[in-house]
Every structure is written in C-alpha cells, then in structure tokens.
Design a protein around this motif. Sequence first.
Motif, PDB file in Angstrom:
ATOM      1  N   ASP A  69       0.805  -1.223   0.000  1.00 11.08           N
ATOM      2  CA  ASP A  69       0.000   0.000   0.000  1.00 11.08           C
ATOM      3  C   ASP A  69       0.833   1.266   0.000  1.00 11.08           C
ATOM      4  OD1 ASP A  69      -2.330  -1.533   0.100  1.00 11.08           O
ATOM      5  OD2 ASP A  69      -2.244  -1.669   2.298  1.00 11.08           O
ATOM      6  N   VAL A  70       2.158   1.142  -0.072  1.00 14.53           N
ATOM      7  CA  VAL A  70       3.021   2.331  -0.058  1.00 14.53           C
ATOM      8  C   VAL A  70       3.105   2.914  -1.469  1.00 14.53           C
ATOM      9  CG1 VAL A  70       5.344   3.199   0.379  1.00 14.53           C
ATOM     10  CG2 VAL A  70       4.334   1.463   1.890  1.00 14.53           C
ATOM     11  N   LYS A  71       2.826   4.212  -1.597  1.00 11.34           N
ATOM     12  CA  LYS A  71       2.844   4.889  -2.896  1.00 11.34           C
ATOM     13  C   LYS A  71       3.476   6.273  -2.735  1.00 11.34           C
ATOM     14  CE  LYS A  71      -1.306   2.566  -4.635  1.00 11.34           C
ATOM     15  NZ  LYS A  71      -1.343   1.634  -3.493  1.00 11.34           N
ATOM     16  N   PRO A  72       4.053   6.790  -3.804  1.00 13.63           N
ATOM     17  CA  PRO A  72       4.626   8.145  -3.752  1.00 13.63           C
ATOM     18  C   PRO A  72       3.561   9.174  -3.397  1.00 13.63           C
ATOM     19  CG  PRO A  72       5.429   6.984  -5.696  1.00 13.63           C
ATOM     20  CD  PRO A  72       4.350   6.126  -5.099  1.00 13.63           C
ATOM     21  N   GLY A  73       3.975  10.141  -2.597  1.00 13.00           N
ATOM     22  CA  GLY A  73       3.080  11.222  -2.183  1.00 13.00           C
ATOM     23  C   GLY A  73       2.444  11.019  -0.837  1.00 13.00           C
ATOM     24  N   ASP A  80       8.772  10.020  -1.652  1.00 10.13           N
ATOM     25  CA  ASP A  80       9.191  10.576  -2.939  1.00 10.13           C
ATOM     26  C   ASP A  80       9.213   9.509  -4.031  1.00 10.13           C
ATOM     27  OD1 ASP A  80      10.594  12.930  -4.439  1.00 10.13           O
ATOM     28  OD2 ASP A  80      11.891  11.188  -4.782  1.00 10.13           O
ATOM     29  N   SER A  81       9.805   8.373  -3.740  1.00  6.51           N
ATOM     30  CA  SER A  81       9.896   7.311  -4.743  1.00  6.51           C
ATOM     31  C   SER A  81      10.264   6.011  -4.050  1.00  6.51           C
ATOM     32  CB  SER A  81      10.929   7.656  -5.821  1.00  6.51           C
ATOM     33  OG  SER A  81      12.206   7.855  -5.230  1.00  6.51           O
ATOM     34  N   ILE A  82      10.072   4.919  -4.790  1.00  9.31           N
ATOM     35  CA  ILE A  82      10.395   3.582  -4.294  1.00  9.31           C
ATOM     36  C   ILE A  82      11.451   2.993  -5.213  1.00  9.31           C
ATOM     37  CG2 ILE A  82       9.476   1.301  -3.771  1.00  9.31           C
ATOM     38  CD1 ILE A  82       6.735   2.613  -3.430  1.00  9.31           C
ATOM     39  N   ALA A  83      12.480   2.401  -4.630  1.00 10.08           N
ATOM     40  CA  ALA A  83      13.588   1.862  -5.418  1.00 10.08           C
ATOM     41  C   ALA A  83      13.105   0.772  -6.368  1.00 10.08           C
ATOM     42  CB  ALA A  83      14.677   1.318  -4.503  1.00 10.08           C
ATOM     43  N   ALA A  84      13.860   0.591  -7.445  1.00  4.41           N
ATOM     44  CA  ALA A  84      13.490  -0.386  -8.467  1.00  4.41           C
ATOM     45  C   ALA A  84      13.927  -1.800  -8.118  1.00  4.41           C
ATOM     46  CB  ALA A  84      14.098   0.013  -9.813  1.00  4.41           C
ATOM     47  N   GLY A  85      14.558  -1.982  -6.979  1.00  4.30           N
ATOM     48  CA  GLY A  85      14.993  -3.312  -6.569  1.00  4.30           C
ATOM     49  C   GLY A  85      15.303  -3.328  -5.086  1.00  4.30           C
ATOM     50  N   THR A  86      15.518  -4.514  -4.567  1.00  4.89           N
ATOM     51  CA  THR A  86      15.853  -4.633  -3.156  1.00  4.89           C
ATOM     52  C   THR A  86      17.293  -4.201  -2.918  1.00  4.89           C
ATOM     53  OG1 THR A  86      16.594  -6.914  -3.385  1.00  4.89           O
ATOM     54  CG2 THR A  86      14.248  -6.541  -2.954  1.00  4.89           C
ATOM     55  N   GLY A  87      17.613  -3.956  -1.680  1.00  5.16           N
ATOM     56  CA  GLY A  87      18.974  -3.547  -1.349  1.00  5.16           C
ATOM     57  C   GLY A  87      19.995  -4.624  -1.647  1.00  5.16           C
ATOM     58  N   SER A  88      19.650  -5.880  -1.386  1.00  2.35           N
ATOM     59  CA  SER A  88      20.600  -6.968  -1.620  1.00  2.35           C
ATOM     60  C   SER A  88      20.851  -7.188  -3.111  1.00  2.35           C
ATOM     61  CB  SER A  88      20.089  -8.259  -0.979  1.00  2.35           C
ATOM     62  OG  SER A  88      18.852  -8.642  -1.556  1.00  2.35           O
ATOM     63  N   VAL A 127      14.453 -15.330   2.678  1.00  2.02           N
ATOM     64  CA  VAL A 127      14.617 -14.270   3.669  1.00  2.02           C
ATOM     65  C   VAL A 127      13.832 -13.064   3.184  1.00  2.02           C
ATOM     66  CG1 VAL A 127      16.247 -12.744   4.845  1.00  2.02           C
ATOM     67  CG2 VAL A 127      16.918 -15.090   4.306  1.00  2.02           C
ATOM     68  N   THR A 128      13.077 -12.479   4.084  1.00  2.00           N
ATOM     69  CA  THR A 128      12.318 -11.285   3.712  1.00  2.00           C
ATOM     70  C   THR A 128      13.280 -10.161   3.328  1.00  2.00           C
ATOM     71  OG1 THR A 128      10.541 -11.901   5.218  1.00  2.00           O
ATOM     72  CG2 THR A 128      10.628  -9.606   4.478  1.00  2.00           C
ATOM     73  N   GLN A 129      13.118  -9.650   2.127  1.00  2.00           N
ATOM     74  CA  GLN A 129      14.004  -8.604   1.622  1.00  2.00           C
ATOM     75  C   GLN A 129      13.457  -7.216   1.963  1.00  2.00           C
ATOM     76  OE1 GLN A 129      16.932  -9.392   0.152  1.00  2.00           O
ATOM     77  NE2 GLN A 129      16.382 -11.536   0.562  1.00  2.00           N
ATOM     78  N   ARG A 130      14.352  -6.257   1.917  1.00  5.08           N
ATOM     79  CA  ARG A 130      13.968  -4.870   2.190  1.00  5.08           C
ATOM     80  C   ARG A 130      14.199  -4.017   0.948  1.00  5.08           C
ATOM     81  NH1 ARG A 130      13.061  -3.347   7.527  1.00  5.08           N
ATOM     82  NH2 ARG A 130      13.400  -5.040   9.040  1.00  5.08           N
ATOM     83  N   VAL A 131      13.285  -3.089   0.710  1.00  9.30           N
ATOM     84  CA  VAL A 131      13.331  -2.217  -0.459  1.00  9.30           C
ATOM     85  C   VAL A 131      13.507  -0.770   0.019  1.00  9.30           C
ATOM     86  CG1 VAL A 131      12.110  -1.404  -2.507  1.00  9.30           C
ATOM     87  CG2 VAL A 131      11.872  -3.785  -1.765  1.00  9.30           C
ATOM     88  N   PRO A 132      14.513  -0.056  -0.476  1.00 14.40           N
ATOM     89  CA  PRO A 132      14.705   1.343  -0.068  1.00 14.40           C
ATOM     90  C   PRO A 132      13.565   2.234  -0.578  1.00 14.40           C
ATOM     91  CG  PRO A 132      16.720   0.426  -1.004  1.00 14.40           C
ATOM     92  CD  PRO A 132      15.632  -0.537  -1.312  1.00 14.40           C
ATOM     93  N   VAL A 133      13.047   3.062   0.298  1.00 12.43           N
ATOM     94  CA  VAL A 133      12.005   4.031  -0.034  1.00 12.43           C
ATOM     95  C   VAL A 133      12.551   5.423   0.284  1.00 12.43           C
ATOM     96  CG1 VAL A 133       9.674   4.831   0.449  1.00 12.43           C
ATOM     97  CG2 VAL A 133      10.178   2.379   0.423  1.00 12.43           C
ATOM     98  N   LYS A 134      12.559   6.308  -0.718  1.00 14.45           N
ATOM     99  CA  LYS A 134      13.093   7.664  -0.537  1.00 14.45           C
ATOM    100  C   LYS A 134      11.998   8.563   0.009  1.00 14.45           C
ATOM    101  CE  LYS A 134      15.471  11.425  -2.938  1.00 14.45           C
ATOM    102  NZ  LYS A 134      16.022  11.889  -4.239  1.00 14.45           N
ATOM    103  N   ILE A 135      12.320   9.257   1.100  1.00 12.99           N
ATOM    104  CA  ILE A 135      11.366  10.133   1.776  1.00 12.99           C
ATOM    105  C   ILE A 135      11.939  11.541   1.824  1.00 12.99           C
ATOM    106  CG2 ILE A 135      10.148  10.601   3.928  1.00 12.99           C
ATOM    107  CD1 ILE A 135      10.324   7.552   4.467  1.00 12.99           C
ATOM    108  N   LYS A 136      11.194  12.482   1.274  1.00  9.69           N
ATOM    109  CA  LYS A 136      11.604  13.889   1.318  1.00  9.69           C
ATOM    110  C   LYS A 136      10.997  14.552   2.548  1.00  9.69           C
ATOM    111  CE  LYS A 136      13.458  15.954  -1.513  1.00  9.69           C
ATOM    112  NZ  LYS A 136      14.884  16.283  -1.696  1.00  9.69           N
ATOM    113  N   ILE A 137      11.831  15.363   3.207  1.00 12.76           N
ATOM    114  CA  ILE A 137      11.377  16.065   4.415  1.00 12.76           C
ATOM    115  C   ILE A 137      10.720  17.374   3.999  1.00 12.76           C
ATOM    116  CG2 ILE A 137      12.059  16.999   6.639  1.00 12.76           C
ATOM    117  CD1 ILE A 137      12.386  13.991   6.362  1.00 12.76           C
ATOM    118  N   ASP A 138       9.474  17.572   4.452  1.00 17.61           N
ATOM    119  CA  ASP A 138       8.749  18.803   4.118  1.00 17.61           C
ATOM    120  C   ASP A 138       8.950  19.892   5.156  1.00 17.61           C
ATOM    121  OD1 ASP A 138       7.721  17.538   1.866  1.00 17.61           O
ATOM    122  OD2 ASP A 138       6.039  16.696   3.009  1.00 17.61           O
ATOM    123  N   ASP A 139       9.074  19.515   6.427  1.00 23.23           N
ATOM    124  CA  ASP A 139       9.185  20.499   7.511  1.00 23.23           C
ATOM    125  C   ASP A 139      10.354  20.101   8.403  1.00 23.23           C
ATOM    126  OD1 ASP A 139       8.867  22.418   9.395  1.00 23.23           O
ATOM    127  OD2 ASP A 139       7.088  21.533  10.337  1.00 23.23           O
TER     128      ASP A 139
END
Length: 410
Positions: A331-335, A354-362, A379-391
């Motif tokens: 359910d994670v989406k940009p914005g 801001d965006s979701i990486a196109a692949g897992t970190g590994s 093994v459950t993989q992790r995907v980098p998600v970029k978060i922009k700080i607004d305040d």
Amino acid sequence: MATVSPIREDQAPVQAEPGITASGKPPRRRAPLVFGGLLVVAAGVAGYIYFHRLGKESTDDAQVEAHASSVAARISGQVKRVLVTDNQEVKAGDVLVELDDRDQQVKVIAATADLSAATAQLRMAETQLALTDKTAKANLTVAQGAISQAAALTGSTAAQIDQAKADVAAATSRKQLTKADRERAEKLKATGATTQAEIDMRVAADTQADAALAEANARLASALANRSNSAGSEVSARGRLLAAQTVDEQVEAAKAQVALAQAKVQQNQAALDRAKLELEYTKIKAEMAGNVTKRNVEPGQLVSPDRALMAIVDLNDTWVVANLKETQLADVKPGQKVEVDVDTFDGGLEGHVDSIAAGTGSRFSLLPPENATGNFIKVTQRVPVKIKIDDRRGKLLRPGMSADVIVHTR
C-alpha cells in the motif's frame, strides 16, 4: 481481627479437612478471575495496537542521506596551497586546493608557439594555392597562343618554300637561257659574225643568272631550315601546352597542402586548449555548494586523479531512506504522508514518500545473492524508499543519522 491462641505442647494440631479452611469456610477461587482479567487487558492492548497501526507502515531501519561530492585532482601534481578546512561551508566554484602550475604554464607557451607556426604555414599554403591557380592558368593561355603561333609559322614557312622552289626553277631556266646565249655568241665570234661587246653582254648575263640561281637556292635552303625550326617550335609548344593543361592537378595539389596545413592548425589548437585546461585544472574547485568534510590533503603532497582529497556534502538537500520489508510495500505509494523521528532531535518531522527503489537492497549490493546454487533460504528482503522532508523546523540533518519512519498508507 481474630486472635489465634497458642498451641500447647500437650495439644495436637487439628487437621483441616480437604476443601475446608481453618476457619471452617471453603476457599475462594481467584485464578480464573485473574486470568480472565489478563485476557481482557491483552485483547484491549492488541486491539489498540491493531487499530493504531491500521493504515500505517513503520520501520526503524532508516537513515538520513544527502548529496556528497568527492573532490579529486584532474591531473597529477604537487599541492601548493589548501584553502579550506574541515566542515567549512563553500560555494560552487570556490577554489579548494591549488597545485604547482609551472609545468602547465610552460606547456601553454609551447603550444601557443606551435599554433603560431602552423598558422603561418597555413597562410603560406593559401598564398601558394592562389599563386598556383593564377600561374597555371596563365601558362595554359601562353601555351595555347604558342601553338597558334607555331601553326601560323608552319603555314608561312610552307609558302616560303613553295616560293623559293619557284624562284629556283625560274633562276634555273634563266641560267639555261643565258648559258645558251653565251655559247652561241662565242661560236659567232669565231666566224666574226658578232662583236666583242655582244659577247661580253652575254657573259655578264650568264654570270648574273648564276648569281640569281645561287640566291634562289639559298632562299630555298633557308625556307627548308625555317620549316624544320617551325616544326620543332610547334612540337615544343605542344609540349608546353600538355604541361600547362595540368592546371587542375596543380590546383588540387595546392589545395591538399592547404588542407594539411589547416589540419595542423586544428591539431595545435587542440593541444593549446588541452594545455590551458591542464593549467585551469591546477586550481581544484568545488563542483557544488556544501560543507567540506573528510579533508585528506596537505601542502607539498603529490596528488593524482585516483585519490580523493575531500568530500563536499550539501546539508540543505537531505532526505531519508527507509528500508521497508517487501511485505510492507503493498500500500506504499509516492506522495503519502510520512512521520520521521530522528534519534538526534526531539519531536518528529513531516515528510512524504518521494519514490520507491526499483529493486531490493541486496540485489544491488557488491555481492548479490546467487539463488541458483540450490542453497536457497527464503529471507524477507527490504526495499529502499526515498522520503523527502517537508518540515525541518530548523533542524539540520546530516547523512548517516538514524531515524524511525511511519508511512501513512491511508
């Protein structure tokens, strides 16, 4: 409160019956009540956690990131001056380090001289091209005129030969006539039928005829000689014409020399530009604005392009990378709104996905997992998600800081 009388030694203790207390009343059963209460509390806590986390995805595997530029020399050289210190704020284009530039200055002077020489050769080649074009065309015109002149001379010589031959024939006939008259006169003298004066006149006429015949033969020989000369002149003129008709080839050769000179000029211009670039590279400048960190250079050191001298970090443009589990991304989406809690500061910060990486970190690690070996363990993989700080609320974030992230998916 009831008092208990002491037991005397001569009295035996009274044994209570099973299920009956010492006072004679049955005991109270509190364990089911306590267990039920605990179940209610656990259910309440679980319900609270469930509804509190409903529509949210969180992780504590998050770090602050920023743009970091590694500063290195473009050429090898010796450091003359270092103009910045650790953690100093710089602007884009500021000079950070100066290298010894004497070698580069000499290269610029030599390249400038080579370019001047090549430019002079180009001007000479262009002048030679213009001269060749005009000279070759003039030679062609002269050769064509010489051919016409030789042809006219040949025709005139032929006419002179014909005239000379006619003169020789006429002189020969006259000679024959004067000779016959002289011989006749000499015979008549023997008989006394003619005078001496008549004989002398016939002798003079015969002698004059000899001279006229000799002159006619001389003119014929001269005409024949002129014909040979004119033939040679015509052959020579034709040779000059053939040579002059190579005007196009001569011009093309001159153009090739011009093109070669132009190429040398361009080559030397490139060498000069390269020398100027190397001279400019002796001043190592900041490619971006930020703060200097990890400075690793001192005056007098020898540096090369493969060695980092320092790094510049832009603290005004930072973001958070949250490594969410792959099971949390549905359910994670940009914005979407994000709460960020940085360990360094009190209070949370507001941001958005801001965006979701196109692949897992590994998958993009130095040694990605090879699952085709047969030793696969899921093994459950992790995907980098970029978060922009607004305040930021005046808080200066630095790369590498740890953070807790809560993404509001609803």
